[in-house]
Design an enzyme around this catalytic site. Sequence first.
Site, PDB file in Angstrom:
ATOM      1  N   CYS A  51      65.204  10.809   1.340  1.00 59.96           N
ATOM      2  CA  CYS A  51      64.182  11.049   0.315  1.00 59.96           C
ATOM      3  C   CYS A  51      64.485  12.350  -0.428  1.00 59.96           C
ATOM      4  CB  CYS A  51      62.783  11.026   0.901  1.00 59.96           C
ATOM      5  SG  CYS A  51      62.555  12.160   2.256  1.00 59.96           S
TER       6      CYS A  51
ATOM      7  N   ASP B  59      69.785  10.800  20.948  1.00 57.41           N
ATOM      8  CA  ASP B  59      70.415  11.368  19.761  1.00 57.41           C
ATOM      9  C   ASP B  59      71.132  10.187  19.087  1.00 57.41           C
ATOM     10  OD1 ASP B  59      72.083  12.489  17.884  1.00 57.41           O
ATOM     11  OD2 ASP B  59      72.592  14.221  19.128  1.00 57.41           O
TER      12      ASP B  59
HETATM   13  N1  SAM Z   1      62.266   5.885   9.213  1.00 60.61           N
HETATM   14  C1  SAM Z   1      61.085   6.710   9.360  1.00 60.61           C
HETATM   15  C2  SAM Z   1      59.918   6.002   8.709  1.00 60.61           C
HETATM   16  O1  SAM Z   1      60.115   5.183   7.817  1.00 60.61           O
HETATM   17  O2  SAM Z   1      58.779   6.261   9.109  1.00 60.61           O
HETATM   18  C3  SAM Z   1      61.307   8.123   8.811  1.00 60.61           C
HETATM   19  C4  SAM Z   1      62.503   8.813   9.413  1.00 60.61           C
HETATM   20  S1  SAM Z   1      62.666  10.502   8.981  1.00 60.61           S
HETATM   21  C5  SAM Z   1      63.251  10.435   7.379  1.00 60.61           C
HETATM   22  C6  SAM Z   1      64.074  10.975   9.916  1.00 60.61           C
HETATM   23  C7  SAM Z   1      63.819  11.065  11.406  1.00 60.61           C
HETATM   24  O3  SAM Z   1      65.074  11.311  12.063  1.00 60.61           O
HETATM   25  C8  SAM Z   1      62.909  12.215  11.832  1.00 60.61           C
HETATM   26  O4  SAM Z   1      61.816  11.690  12.527  1.00 60.61           O
HETATM   27  C9  SAM Z   1      63.781  13.066  12.756  1.00 60.61           C
HETATM   28  O5  SAM Z   1      63.067  13.610  13.846  1.00 60.61           O
HETATM   29  C10 SAM Z   1      64.807  12.058  13.231  1.00 60.61           C
HETATM   30  N2  SAM Z   1      66.084  12.631  13.712  1.00 60.61           N
HETATM   31  C11 SAM Z   1      66.617  13.847  13.453  1.00 60.61           C
HETATM   32  N3  SAM Z   1      67.804  13.976  14.074  1.00 60.61           N
HETATM   33  C12 SAM Z   1      68.025  12.820  14.747  1.00 60.61           C
HETATM   34  C13 SAM Z   1      69.070  12.351  15.592  1.00 60.61           C
HETATM   35  N4  SAM Z   1      70.144  13.097  15.862  1.00 60.61           N
HETATM   36  N5  SAM Z   1      68.965  11.108  16.103  1.00 60.61           N
HETATM   37  C14 SAM Z   1      67.896  10.330  15.834  1.00 60.61           C
HETATM   38  N6  SAM Z   1      66.871  10.732  15.052  1.00 60.61           N
HETATM   39  C15 SAM Z   1      66.940  11.961  14.520  1.00 60.61           C
END
Ligand code: SAM
Length: 333
Positions: free
Chosen positions: A263, A191
């Site tokens: 986004c 997390d």
């Molecule tokens: N940076 C990535 C890319 O360029 O391909 C896209 C990231 S996407 C906008 C956000 C990501 O954050 C998702 O894959 C989601 O599963 C993850 N996420 C959600 N909650 C999270 C947490 N508490 N800690 C880490 N990652 C998390």
Amino acid sequence: PKLEKKTKGKLQKQICQVVLEHFEKQYTAELGDAWSSVRDVLTSPWCWQHALLLNRFSWSPGLESSLAEQGYQPAFPAALPYLPAAFRCYSRPAPGRFPAQKHQPGRLKDYYLLNAASLLPVLALEVEHGEDVLDLCAAPGGKAVAILQCACPGHFHCNEYDDLRSRWLEQTIESFIPDPLINLIRVSKLDGRQIGDLQPEFYDKVLVDAPCSNDRSWLFSADPQQALLRLMQRKELSSLQFQLLRSAVKALRPGGSLVYSTCTLSKAENSDVINLVLNSCRNVMPVDISGMARGVSQEFSFLSGMQQHELLVLPERGRAWGPMYVAKLKKVS
Ligand code: SAM
């Protein structure tokens, strides 16, 4: 309307009215006149564009000439001071898709297909060789791949909380990054809110590409009930984003900097979250990225009136990139 279905229906996308109505109210209030042209692009998937980020670790003879034959041109002006020589990205004003490459174990891919605006957070991060870098929310890995096109970090930690998406991230890294560079990369499934406490003051640069309301995909939600529920739970996203940012600040060394990106156009998930960090963390200062925005203003359309440490890319016809919010902060002590 029938004709519309025939010509545009092959994309099999239907606008979710409940989301559109919600956006209509919120974004008219937040963006004013700019919203109607943004709405025009977001609701017209047949005019969406994509860019190709070439993989500097896999050179494919003939790719660049075939791109040129199809009307693709370098997406960024070559003279930008923060643009590394190895960074090659192509786009064209016309819509349409260059074929994606299939994952083949043991074979590197030549290019990554993306929305050109997703490269702005990476360029704003300005990673230098040898720096320790954390990509806090990394799957599917587009920005991680882009970071490695710019520089070779000392340590590169890519984190993704979701199990399935984390496997997708690993596959992306395998598809783009060769030995021995791949050994510098650590993938974790934590997390992101905990990493600041687990590794305080460890990183020079942190990218927080946060989970957010993805305006493009939410507009085409297949299930209106689920879409409504997501809209109602939108507030929780701001709180998660703030906690991820606080963790990122802890994980930074004094003098290090972070880039936050989403986004969505939503102010509650963009400027409001950044202002909350600036107001509650005394050791954090805004970093001016207006020079970068000016440098790429031919390629992107930005919302005017933003502060110097932030930008918001607004999609428009012929430059259908974004939405993408980017802000940069520095930890001073
Ligand atoms: N940076 C990535 C890319 O360029 O391909 C896209 C990231 S996407 C906008 C956000 C990501 O954050 C998702 O894959 C989601 O599963 C993850 N996420 C959600 N909650 C999270 C947490 N508490 N800690 C880490 N990652 C998390």
